[in-house]
Scaffold this motif. Structure first.
Motif, PDB file in Angstrom:
ATOM      1  N   ALA A  82      -2.697   3.293   5.489  1.00  0.00           N
ATOM      2  CA  ALA A  82      -3.600   2.392   6.208  1.00  0.00           C
ATOM      3  C   ALA A  82      -4.878   2.152   5.399  1.00  0.00           C
ATOM      4  O   ALA A  82      -5.343   1.003   5.285  1.00  0.00           O
ATOM      5  N   LYS A  83      -5.433   3.209   4.819  1.00  0.00           N
ATOM      6  CA  LYS A  83      -6.667   3.077   4.036  1.00  0.00           C
ATOM      7  C   LYS A  83      -6.452   2.174   2.825  1.00  0.00           C
ATOM      8  O   LYS A  83      -7.275   1.299   2.525  1.00  0.00           O
ATOM      9  N   THR A  84      -5.338   2.379   2.119  1.00  0.00           N
ATOM     10  CA  THR A  84      -5.050   1.578   0.931  1.00  0.00           C
ATOM     11  C   THR A  84      -4.795   0.121   1.289  1.00  0.00           C
ATOM     12  O   THR A  84      -5.172  -0.795   0.550  1.00  0.00           O
ATOM     13  N   ALA A  85      -4.162  -0.103   2.442  1.00  0.00           N
ATOM     14  CA  ALA A  85      -3.882  -1.471   2.893  1.00  0.00           C
ATOM     15  C   ALA A  85      -5.102  -2.143   3.513  1.00  0.00           C
ATOM     16  O   ALA A  85      -5.082  -3.342   3.789  1.00  0.00           O
ATOM     17  N   LYS A  86      -6.149  -1.341   3.757  1.00  0.00           N
ATOM     18  CA  LYS A  86      -7.379  -1.828   4.397  1.00  0.00           C
ATOM     19  C   LYS A  86      -7.094  -2.380   5.792  1.00  0.00           C
ATOM     20  O   LYS A  86      -7.546  -3.463   6.171  1.00  0.00           O
ATOM     21  N   VAL A  87      -6.294  -1.589   6.529  1.00  0.00           N
ATOM     22  CA  VAL A  87      -6.016  -1.905   7.931  1.00  0.00           C
ATOM     23  C   VAL A  87      -6.218  -0.627   8.734  1.00  0.00           C
ATOM     24  O   VAL A  87      -6.278   0.475   8.179  1.00  0.00           O
ATOM     25  N   SER A  88      -6.313  -0.754  10.029  1.00  0.00           N
ATOM     26  CA  SER A  88      -6.435   0.432  10.875  1.00  0.00           C
ATOM     27  C   SER A  88      -5.098   1.156  10.932  1.00  0.00           C
ATOM     28  O   SER A  88      -4.039   0.549  10.732  1.00  0.00           O
ATOM     29  N   ILE A  89      -5.146   2.455  11.210  1.00  0.00           N
ATOM     30  CA  ILE A  89      -3.897   3.204  11.313  1.00  0.00           C
ATOM     31  C   ILE A  89      -3.071   2.688  12.485  1.00  0.00           C
ATOM     32  O   ILE A  89      -1.840   2.714  12.462  1.00  0.00           O
ATOM     33  N   GLY A  90      -3.750   2.154  13.504  1.00  0.00           N
ATOM     34  CA  GLY A  90      -3.040   1.555  14.628  1.00  0.00           C
ATOM     35  C   GLY A  90      -2.222   0.349  14.211  1.00  0.00           C
ATOM     36  O   GLY A  90      -1.158   0.080  14.788  1.00  0.00           O
ATOM     37  N   ALA A 111       0.831  -1.202   0.000  1.00  0.00           N
ATOM     38  CA  ALA A 111       0.000   0.000   0.000  1.00  0.00           C
ATOM     39  C   ALA A 111       0.866   1.253   0.000  1.00  0.00           C
ATOM     40  O   ALA A 111       0.581   2.216  -0.731  1.00  0.00           O
ATOM     41  N   ALA A 112       1.917   1.266   0.792  1.00  0.00           N
ATOM     42  CA  ALA A 112       2.801   2.430   0.847  1.00  0.00           C
ATOM     43  C   ALA A 112       3.412   2.709  -0.520  1.00  0.00           C
ATOM     44  O   ALA A 112       3.484   3.865  -0.965  1.00  0.00           O
ATOM     45  N   ALA A 113       3.839   1.661  -1.197  1.00  0.00           N
ATOM     46  CA  ALA A 113       4.422   1.836  -2.528  1.00  0.00           C
ATOM     47  C   ALA A 113       3.404   2.425  -3.494  1.00  0.00           C
ATOM     48  O   ALA A 113       3.707   3.361  -4.244  1.00  0.00           O
ATOM     49  N   ARG A 114       2.165   1.908  -3.475  1.00  0.00           N
ATOM     50  CA  ARG A 114       1.136   2.434  -4.384  1.00  0.00           C
ATOM     51  C   ARG A 114       0.810   3.895  -4.076  1.00  0.00           C
ATOM     52  O   ARG A 114       0.658   4.711  -4.990  1.00  0.00           O
ATOM     53  N   VAL A 115       0.694   4.220  -2.797  1.00  0.00           N
ATOM     54  CA  VAL A 115       0.347   5.590  -2.409  1.00  0.00           C
ATOM     55  C   VAL A 115       1.447   6.561  -2.828  1.00  0.00           C
ATOM     56  O   VAL A 115       1.169   7.638  -3.357  1.00  0.00           O
ATOM     57  N   VAL A 116       2.711   6.192  -2.620  1.00  0.00           N
ATOM     58  CA  VAL A 116       3.809   7.078  -2.984  1.00  0.00           C
ATOM     59  C   VAL A 116       3.909   7.232  -4.495  1.00  0.00           C
ATOM     60  O   VAL A 116       4.187   8.324  -5.002  1.00  0.00           O
ATOM     61  N   GLY A 142       3.168  10.859  -4.429  1.00  0.00           N
ATOM     62  CA  GLY A 142       4.468  11.387  -4.055  1.00  0.00           C
ATOM     63  C   GLY A 142       4.706  11.197  -2.568  1.00  0.00           C
ATOM     64  O   GLY A 142       3.757  11.113  -1.779  1.00  0.00           O
ATOM     65  N   PHE A 143       5.988  11.151  -2.191  1.00  0.00           N
ATOM     66  CA  PHE A 143       6.324  10.860  -0.803  1.00  0.00           C
ATOM     67  C   PHE A 143       5.850  11.962   0.141  1.00  0.00           C
ATOM     68  O   PHE A 143       5.298  11.694   1.206  1.00  0.00           O
ATOM     69  N   SER A 144       6.040  13.226  -0.245  1.00  0.00           N
ATOM     70  CA  SER A 144       5.687  14.336   0.641  1.00  0.00           C
ATOM     71  C   SER A 144       4.191  14.389   0.922  1.00  0.00           C
ATOM     72  O   SER A 144       3.771  14.674   2.048  1.00  0.00           O
ATOM     73  N   ALA A 145       3.383  14.121  -0.094  1.00  0.00           N
ATOM     74  CA  ALA A 145       1.927  14.221   0.070  1.00  0.00           C
ATOM     75  C   ALA A 145       1.318  12.982   0.721  1.00  0.00           C
ATOM     76  O   ALA A 145       0.222  13.044   1.291  1.00  0.00           O
ATOM     77  N   ALA A 146       1.998  11.853   0.643  1.00  0.00           N
ATOM     78  CA  ALA A 146       1.467  10.612   1.219  1.00  0.00           C
ATOM     79  C   ALA A 146       1.420  10.718   2.743  1.00  0.00           C
ATOM     80  O   ALA A 146       2.300  11.319   3.358  1.00  0.00           O
ATOM     81  N   THR A 147       0.399  10.136   3.354  1.00  0.00           N
ATOM     82  CA  THR A 147       0.280  10.129   4.809  1.00  0.00           C
ATOM     83  C   THR A 147       0.147   8.687   5.302  1.00  0.00           C
ATOM     84  O   THR A 147      -0.189   7.780   4.532  1.00  0.00           O
ATOM     85  N   THR A 148       0.387   8.523   6.584  1.00  0.00           N
ATOM     86  CA  THR A 148       0.202   7.206   7.181  1.00  0.00           C
ATOM     87  C   THR A 148      -1.243   6.764   7.073  1.00  0.00           C
ATOM     88  O   THR A 148      -1.530   5.578   6.878  1.00  0.00           O
ATOM     89  N   ALA A 149      -2.155   7.726   7.177  1.00  0.00           N
ATOM     90  CA  ALA A 149      -3.579   7.405   7.033  1.00  0.00           C
ATOM     91  C   ALA A 149      -3.879   6.888   5.628  1.00  0.00           C
ATOM     92  O   ALA A 149      -4.679   5.952   5.461  1.00  0.00           O
ATOM     93  N   ASP A 150      -3.258   7.495   4.613  1.00  0.00           N
ATOM     94  CA  ASP A 150      -3.431   7.013   3.229  1.00  0.00           C
ATOM     95  C   ASP A 150      -2.963   5.564   3.105  1.00  0.00           C
ATOM     96  O   ASP A 150      -3.609   4.739   2.454  1.00  0.00           O
TER      97      ASP A 150
END
Length: 204
Positions: free
Chosen positions: A48-56, A29-34, A38-46
Motif C-alpha cells: 500500500a505504501k509503495t502504491a501510495k494508496v491506503s491499506i484499505g 507496487a507488489a512486484a517492486r516490493v517482492v 522477498g515474498f516472505s518479508a513483504a507485507t500488505t502495508a508495504d
C-alpha cells in the motif's frame, strides 16, 4: 469514464477507470516490493505504501498479499501471451517460434518487475495458482503449435508442452538466483530441454 473489464481475480470489480488504474498501481507496487524484500518479508502495508494508496484500498480488491501476487501472475501471463502472439506467431518455423517464445520469457524476467518478482523471489506460478495443472502459458503455446505449425493436437503434446513450460519456469528462476542477469549456461540448457520436449511431437 467506465472502467474496462479487469482480467484479474479481485474482490470487487472496478466500475471507474480510476479504480482500474489503482489496481494496476497495486500490482506494480507488489512486484517492486517482492523484488526488493522477498515474498516472505513483504507485507500488505508495504504494498500500500509503495502504491501510495491506503491499506484499505488494497483490501478492497485483494484479501491478502498472496491474492495480490496471484493477480501479478495473471498479468504476467497476459503480457507474455501478447508478446508471443505478436513476435513468435509470425515466425516461419516451429523451432524458431519456440526459441523466440523462451527468449521473450527470459527477457521479461530481466526487464519486467512482475516477472522479476516471481523469478528472483523464488516463487513459481504454480505455487500461486489454485490449480497447478491448468497452466495458461502451456495451453497458449500448445494452441500456437497446433494452429500455426500443424502439430497434432494430442494429449501427449499437451503434456510435453506442460513439462517444457514447468521445467522452463523452474530452471529460469534458478538461473536468476544464480546470477541477477540470468546464468547463461543454465538458460542455454533450459532452452535445449524445452526445444527437445516439444520437438518430439513436431510434424514429420
Amino acid at each position: 469514464m467506465t472502467a474496462p473489464d479487469t482480467p484479474y481475480q479481485v474482490r470487487r470489480t472496478p466500475t471507474q477507470f480510476r479504480a482500474s488504474r489503482q489496481i494496476e498501481r497495486i500490482l506494480d507496487a507488489a512486484a517492486r516490493v517482492v523484488v526488493d524484500k522477498g515474498f516472505s518479508a513483504a507485507t500488505t502495508a508495504d504494498i500500500a505504501k509503495t502504491a501510495k494508496v491506503s491499506i484499505g484500498s488494497v483490501y478492497r480488491y485483494f484479501p491478502d498479499k498472496l491474492a495480490v501476487m496471484r493477480a501479478v501472475v495473471e498479468r504476467n501471463t497476459l503480457r507474455y501471451q501478447e508478446r508471443v502472439t505478436t513476435e513468435a506467431a509470425v515466425l516461419p518455423a516451429w523451432d524458431t517460434a519456440v526459441t523466440r517464445a523462451y527468449d521473450i520469457y527470459v527477457d521479461m524476467c530481466r526487464t519486467d518487475h512482475g516477472f522479476r518478482a516471481i523469478s528472483n523471489a523464488g516463487l513459481a506460478a504454480g505455487e500461486l495458482d489454485s490449480n497447478e495443472f491448468d497452466d495458461p502459458l502451456a495451453d497458449g503455446l500448445a494452441d500456437l503449435l497446433v494452429d500455426r505449425f500443424a502439430f497434432a493436437d494430442t494429449e501427449a503434446l499437451r503434456v510435453s508442452v506442460l513439462q517444457a513450460v514447468t521445467i522452463g519456469d523452474v530452471l529460469t528462476r534458478l538461473a536468476f538466483r544464480l546470477d541477477p542477469s540470468g546464468h547463461e549456461d543454465t538458460l542455454a540448457k533450459t532452452a535445449t530441454m524445452v526445444h527437445n520436449l516439444i520437438g518430439a511431437h513436431a510434424p514429420r
